[in-house]
Enzyme design. Structure first.
Site, short mmCIF file in Angstrom:
data_model
loop_
_atom_site.label_atom_id
_atom_site.label_comp_id
_atom_site.label_asym_id
_atom_site.label_seq_id
_atom_site.Cartn_x
_atom_site.Cartn_y
_atom_site.Cartn_z
N SER A 62 0.81 -1.22 0.00
CA SER A 62 0.00 0.00 0.00
C SER A 62 0.84 1.26 0.00
O SER A 62 0.45 2.28 -0.57
CB SER A 62 -0.94 0.01 1.22
OG SER A 62 -0.20 -0.15 2.43
N HIS A 87 -0.98 5.93 6.78
CA HIS A 87 -0.40 5.80 5.44
C HIS A 87 -0.02 7.18 4.93
O HIS A 87 -0.54 8.20 5.40
CB HIS A 87 -1.37 5.13 4.47
CG HIS A 87 -1.41 3.64 4.59
ND1 HIS A 87 -2.03 3.00 5.62
CD2 HIS A 87 -0.87 2.66 3.80
CE1 HIS A 87 -1.89 1.69 5.47
NE2 HIS A 87 -1.19 1.46 4.37
#
Length: 297
Positions: free
Chosen positions: A38, A278
């Site tokens: 990711s 993230h």
């Protein structure tokens, strides 16, 4: 008057005849493939930023992730991006199921995008092999005096996350060798992970993780990045150290300063939904600039 005009015209012809021709330089790389998880995909929950050109929507791949920026900057004619949220080293050679979200599907083995003609590969992988990303969420606590992660992972003085990181090293090395076998002429660049939490600088309750667990998470991230750097040295590939320039841009910082988002699933960079823990677009842009600097571009 005519003599002056003829003289000027002759001078122009002479200048044109002696000026060097400017020709367009061919791209340095002809075929670029991006691999990874990711953090390589630039994963986002913002539907307006999702891209399914190379992978299913469930991979959460960002339209302007670092690999796309690198491909555009280098004017690479052939580009394929296999990076997918949740990927591990195993998913380099097997299908990756994507049935746990609103975009059920599967991502084909990432190595399937490699060819003998591939001459540039970037890869960021390992976080899911050790389970560090998933572990962050289990550290959340309503009581800053509690440290659920340290209590769970450090038993009788043995740190199980450290053991996971050590166990993942040969898997990462095998992945690099697998790339080289399939694309023997490729320049391979491995990335590491950005600074997500800062040692000694918790921001409870903005991020509801105890100071003890914050320090532990930062230490494990450092160990993971150290392991990735060691693999790069062992396998002879290049290393784009995105962590080094990201210190001070962790999830505790203000919008516009932080490059990694915290628990709240929204971001100001750009405004919209975000994937917790993230990189936001600022972090993704830093990844791109670090890779380009590593390549000398």
């Amino acid at each position: 008057m005519w003599r002056a005009t003829l003289a000027a015209f002759a001078g122009t012809l002479l200048t044109c005849a002696t000026a060097p021709l400017v020709t367009a330089q061919p791209p340095e790389y002809q075929e670029y493939v991006s691999l990874g998880d990711s953090w390589s995909a630039g994963a986002t929950l913002n539907p307006a930023l999702l891209n399914a050109e190379f992978v299913p929507l469930g991979c959460l791949q960002r339209t302007q992730n670092f690999a796309r920026q690198v491909a555009e900057a280098l004017n690479v004619p052939t580009f394929r991006d296999a990076a997918c949220a949740g990927a591990t080293t195993e998913d380099m050679t097997v299908d990756q199921p994507l049935g746990k979200d609103q975009y059920p599907s599967y991502n084909e083995p990432q190595f399937d995008r490699l060819t003998p003609d591939t001459d540039l590969v970037t890869i960021l992988i390992g976080g899911n092999d050790v389970g560090l990303a998933a572990t962050v969420r289990t550290c959340i606590t309503p009581n800053p005096a509690l440290s659920p992660c340290v209590s769970r992972f450090v038993v009788n003085g043995v740190d199980q996350m450290t053991q996971r990181i050590e166990a993942a090293e040969p898997k990462i090395a095998a992945t690099i060798r697998g790339i080289a076998e399939r694309s023997p002429n490729a320049r391979i660049v491995m990335l590491n992970y950005l600074d997500g939490v800062a040692v000694g600088d918790p921001c409870y309750p903005i991020i509801p993780i105890s100071p003890t667990d914050v320090n532990w998470l930062a230490e494990k991230l450092s160990q993971l990045n150290t392991m990735l750097a060691a693999v790069a040295r062992q396998t002879g590939v290049e290393f784009a150290n995105t962590y080094a320039g990201s210190v001070g841009h962790d999830a505790c910082r203000a919008p516009g300063v932080r490059w990694v988002e915290g628990l709240i699933p929204v971001t100001a960079d750009p405004p919209g939904p975000a994937l917790p823990f993230h990189p936001n677009q600022l972090g993704v842009d830093h990844q791109a600039s670090t890779v380009l600097a590593t390549l000398g571009g």
